[in-house]
Design a protein around this motif. Sequence first.
Motif, short mmCIF file in Angstrom:
data_model
loop_
_atom_site.label_atom_id
_atom_site.label_comp_id
_atom_site.label_asym_id
_atom_site.label_seq_id
_atom_site.Cartn_x
_atom_site.Cartn_y
_atom_site.Cartn_z
N PHE A 1 -2.73 21.81 -5.87
CA PHE A 1 -1.71 21.32 -4.95
C PHE A 1 -1.77 19.80 -4.82
N LEU A 2 -2.99 19.26 -4.64
CA LEU A 2 -3.14 17.82 -4.44
C LEU A 2 -2.84 17.02 -5.69
N ASP A 3 -3.14 17.55 -6.85
CA ASP A 3 -2.91 16.82 -8.09
C ASP A 3 -1.44 16.46 -8.29
N ILE A 4 -0.55 17.37 -7.91
CA ILE A 4 0.88 17.12 -8.15
C ILE A 4 1.60 16.57 -6.91
N LEU A 5 0.88 16.46 -5.80
CA LEU A 5 1.50 15.97 -4.57
C LEU A 5 1.81 14.48 -4.68
N PRO A 6 3.07 14.06 -4.46
CA PRO A 6 3.41 12.64 -4.49
C PRO A 6 2.58 11.88 -3.46
N ILE A 7 2.15 10.69 -3.80
CA ILE A 7 1.23 9.95 -2.95
C ILE A 7 1.83 9.66 -1.57
N ARG A 8 3.15 9.53 -1.50
CA ARG A 8 3.80 9.26 -0.20
C ARG A 8 3.74 10.46 0.73
N ARG A 9 3.41 11.65 0.18
CA ARG A 9 3.33 12.86 0.99
C ARG A 9 1.92 13.10 1.53
N PHE A 10 0.96 12.26 1.14
CA PHE A 10 -0.40 12.39 1.65
C PHE A 10 -0.44 11.90 3.09
N HIS A 11 -0.85 12.77 4.01
CA HIS A 11 -0.99 12.34 5.40
C HIS A 11 -2.09 11.28 5.48
N GLY A 12 -1.77 10.15 6.10
CA GLY A 12 -2.73 9.06 6.20
C GLY A 12 -2.41 7.92 5.25
N VAL A 13 -1.46 8.14 4.35
CA VAL A 13 -1.00 7.08 3.44
C VAL A 13 0.38 6.64 3.90
N GLY A 14 0.45 5.45 4.51
CA GLY A 14 1.71 4.94 5.02
C GLY A 14 2.58 4.32 3.93
N LYS A 15 3.76 3.84 4.33
CA LYS A 15 4.71 3.29 3.37
C LYS A 15 4.15 2.07 2.63
N THR B 1 0.97 1.22 2.17
CA THR B 1 -0.12 1.62 1.28
C THR B 1 0.42 2.36 0.07
N ALA B 2 1.43 3.19 0.27
CA ALA B 2 2.03 3.93 -0.85
C ALA B 2 2.61 2.97 -1.88
N LYS B 3 3.25 1.89 -1.42
CA LYS B 3 3.81 0.91 -2.35
C LYS B 3 2.70 0.21 -3.12
N LYS B 4 1.62 -0.11 -2.43
CA LYS B 4 0.49 -0.76 -3.10
C LYS B 4 -0.12 0.17 -4.13
N MET B 5 -0.24 1.45 -3.78
CA MET B 5 -0.78 2.42 -4.73
C MET B 5 0.11 2.56 -5.95
N THR B 6 1.41 2.55 -5.72
CA THR B 6 2.36 2.65 -6.84
C THR B 6 2.18 1.48 -7.79
N ARG B 7 1.96 0.28 -7.23
CA ARG B 7 1.74 -0.89 -8.08
C ARG B 7 0.46 -0.75 -8.91
N GLY C 1 -0.41 2.05 -10.16
CA GLY C 1 -0.20 3.18 -11.07
C GLY C 1 -0.51 4.53 -10.45
N ILE C 2 -0.65 4.57 -9.13
CA ILE C 2 -0.96 5.82 -8.44
C ILE C 2 0.34 6.44 -7.92
N GLU C 3 0.78 7.49 -8.59
CA GLU C 3 2.02 8.16 -8.20
C GLU C 3 1.76 9.49 -7.49
N ASN C 4 0.63 10.11 -7.80
CA ASN C 4 0.31 11.41 -7.21
C ASN C 4 -1.20 11.56 -7.04
N LYS D 1 -7.14 10.40 -7.98
CA LYS D 1 -8.47 10.97 -8.23
C LYS D 1 -9.18 10.26 -9.38
N GLU D 2 -8.45 9.54 -10.20
CA GLU D 2 -9.05 8.84 -11.33
C GLU D 2 -9.76 7.56 -10.91
N PHE D 3 -9.52 7.09 -9.68
CA PHE D 3 -10.13 5.85 -9.21
C PHE D 3 -11.52 6.13 -8.64
N LEU D 4 -12.46 5.26 -8.97
CA LEU D 4 -13.80 5.36 -8.40
C LEU D 4 -13.75 4.99 -6.92
#
Length: 365
Positions: A177-191, A193-199, A201-204, A209-212
Amino acid sequence: MKREKKIRKIIHMDMDAFYASVEQLDFPELRGKPIAVGGGTQRGVVAAASYEARKYGVRSAMSNAEALRRCPHIIFVKSRSRRYKEISQKLMAMFHEYTDLVEPLSIDEAFLDVTENKKEEPYAMSIAEEIRSRVKKEFGLTVSAGVSYNKFLAKTASDVNKPDGMFVITPKRTQQFLDILPIRRFHGVGKVTAKKMTRLGIENGKDLKEFLENDLVRHFGKVGHFYYNIVRGIDNRPVQADRVRKSIGTEETFLTDITDREQVVEALEEIAKELNRRAMQKNVGGYTITLKVKYSDFKKISRSRTYGKPIYRTKAIENASLFLWDKIPMEQGIRLLGITLSKLVALSSLSAEKQIQKDLFSEIG
């Protein structure tokens, strides 16, 4: 012999468009129509929007002017906080029929730990369905539920089938479930932070999970530890039945910008009265007071001060906020003023606190 650790059973109950739904319940002529709770002045802000209004992009915290632009036929209704609180108290009482481990997050949502419950029901999903059915039958309202083994997953799950739905995340299903969940749908990740994650390369979840862990901390600070854990389904926070409110505040948006100190003093006096009323309802005082200012161009600024004794009386709140106001530049017209008390403490004896406030008056002038 090592005992197997019992898997927790957590439910997150979240009322659907609570304020707007209550208005449609009490006033049948509003049912099926786009409504916004919060008044209809151009300077006002939407407190809640019905699902009919949300189809047009109307959301809470949006200006009334923008809501009207997006939905010209929207109906503005005045907020009735006393009515919402009345229903909320009954809802929380219902939740307590199933477990004493109820942690309210706000007036319309709560966590329930039903690992051990009063009904001796082994399945959390069954409890969630029973509560949802009762809410609809007894209150005429709908509530969405998320069920899982920790708070993060339960909170995330409750959004999946909104409104009037339920979603269950089992331990075996979690990672998929978490692997395919869009990062903006993670509770605790605001708008932001989601934009920063997208920059980055974090989309889901799979990308996250690939980041240390050290890399996430480097990019996002201490909250990076939280992101590292939740994407792996790890959240050990307990449901806290005695959860203490962190702050209490009130604010006012003005119909026209205020431009001189006399108007500011008058406004702060009224805001202080309302904040005192709320503090008395909760029987709390605050060691820290924060003054928030929003200018006509929407620029925000705030100032805080912490005292050695708790504030809750109207005059003490007013004096402290005026002290902070004198440290804020009058750059342009003021659109909004707000006062918040934090570092709250229960006032076990109001008579004993009178002396505290007397001492405080002299401290803050």
